[in-house]
Design a protein around this motif. Structure first.
Motif, PDB file in Angstrom:
ATOM      1  N   VAL A 108       0.706  -1.022   0.210  1.00  0.00           N
ATOM      2  CA  VAL A 108       0.064  -0.001   0.089  1.00  0.00           C
ATOM      3  C   VAL A 108       0.887   1.314   0.084  1.00  0.00           C
ATOM      4  O   VAL A 108       0.564   2.264  -0.632  1.00  0.00           O
ATOM      5  CB  VAL A 108      -0.975   0.131   1.253  1.00  0.00           C
ATOM      6  N   LEU A 141      -3.085   5.295   6.333  1.00  0.00           N
ATOM      7  CA  LEU A 141      -3.441   4.019   5.559  1.00  0.00           C
ATOM      8  C   LEU A 141      -3.343   2.898   6.720  1.00  0.00           C
ATOM      9  O   LEU A 141      -2.412   2.386   7.319  1.00  0.00           O
ATOM     10  CB  LEU A 141      -2.351   3.891   4.385  1.00  0.00           C
ATOM     11  N   PHE A 169      -7.984  -0.544   5.264  1.00  0.00           N
ATOM     12  CA  PHE A 169      -8.093  -1.626   4.391  1.00  0.00           C
ATOM     13  C   PHE A 169      -8.369  -2.916   5.220  1.00  0.00           C
ATOM     14  O   PHE A 169      -7.510  -3.127   6.078  1.00  0.00           O
ATOM     15  CB  PHE A 169      -6.679  -1.955   3.842  1.00  0.00           C
ATOM     16  N   LEU A 179      -4.745  -2.027  -4.515  1.00  0.00           N
ATOM     17  CA  LEU A 179      -3.511  -1.198  -4.620  1.00  0.00           C
ATOM     18  C   LEU A 179      -3.727  -0.266  -5.824  1.00  0.00           C
ATOM     19  O   LEU A 179      -2.943   0.837  -5.696  1.00  0.00           O
ATOM     20  CB  LEU A 179      -2.210  -2.191  -4.964  1.00  0.00           C
ATOM     21  N   THR A 234      -5.321   2.898  -4.511  1.00  0.00           N
ATOM     22  CA  THR A 234      -4.465   3.532  -3.735  1.00  0.00           C
ATOM     23  C   THR A 234      -3.696   4.457  -4.474  1.00  0.00           C
ATOM     24  O   THR A 234      -3.430   5.573  -4.355  1.00  0.00           O
ATOM     25  CB  THR A 234      -3.580   2.677  -2.848  1.00  0.00           C
TER      26      THR A 234
END
Length: 232
Positions: free
Chosen positions: A29, A142, A182, A197, A200
């Motif tokens: 990430v 994140l 997530f 991904l 992101t």
């Protein structure tokens, strides 16, 4: 815009590739965020806490220096200089026992020094702190977890945002706070992880060159969509 990303995972950013037994979705990430922001033309600075050997422990010497608005650890001083130069701050970490790992908490304890990144206003009514990071226009978290997102928000009352946003950056006076979670990582298929991904990367490619980024909304907490590579 200068983006500072703080990664907290024992496997370091080197584990971003999907190699069995040497992979971390958190690192993947973080790498996706770096790719997206770089593609948008932003300058990206990565602090990899584990790779740097950062200690989260506030020692006696640290605390004495902290009270005087100083630091004794050169690595902490380096992190402070990079933080003060940042326009947007990003944290990437797995959630363990419903909170951030020790490295991230230690970053808050040791790097956010009174007199360096914030000042106290004795006798002030309301918020007693003043922000000394005028360039910092936003913070994005994140987080990667196995807990279902709804359970984390409603049963555990999302302790992450209480600590990082309400109890730290919001208290200091930093706005544009965004949480992207997530969840249920272990149950995702490889295709689902790839899509997350990609999302992101696109999210950070959309960061505007202004303070905090175009995707950040005003207010004390702007939550991103609930997203979620096998293992944290």
């Amino acid at each position: 815009m200068r983006v500072l990303l703080v990664l907290d995972h024992p496997y370091t950013l080197a584990s971003a590739e999907n190699v069995p037994h040497r992979r971390s979705f958190t690192a993947a990430v973080a790498a996706a965020a770096v790719r997206g922001a770089t593609a948008a033309g932003h300058e990206v600075d990565v602090i990899d806490l584990a790779a740097d050997g950062f200690s989260p422990v506030m020692t006696r010497e640290d605390l004495v220096a902290w009270r005087r608005g100083a630091v004794v650890d050169p690595l902490v001083g380096d992190y402070q200089r990079r933080l003060l130069a940042a326009d947007h701050l990003v944290f990437a970490f797995p959630v363990w026992w419903e909170a951030m790992p020790a490295g991230t908490k230690g970053f808050l304890d040791r790097v956010l020094t009174k007199g360096v990144v914030f000042a106290e206003r004795p006798g002030a009514k309301g918020n007693p702190f003043r922000n000394l990071m005028p360039r910092l226009g936003g913070v994005t978290v994140l987080s990667v977890m196995t807990t279902p997102d709804k359970a984390y928000r409603w049963w555990y009352r999302d302790p992450l945002t209480k600590i990082l946003f309400r109890g730290t950056f919001g208290k200091i006076g930093v706005g544009n706070l965004r949480w992207v979670n997530f969840d249920r990582v272990a149950g995702k298929t490889p295709e689902q992880r790839r899509r997350l991904l990609d999302a992101t990367e696109k999210r950070f490619a959309a960061l505007a060159p202004g303070r905090g980024g175009a995707s950040a909304r005003k207010g004390p907490l702007a939550r991103g969509s609930s997203l979620t590579h096998s293992g944290t």
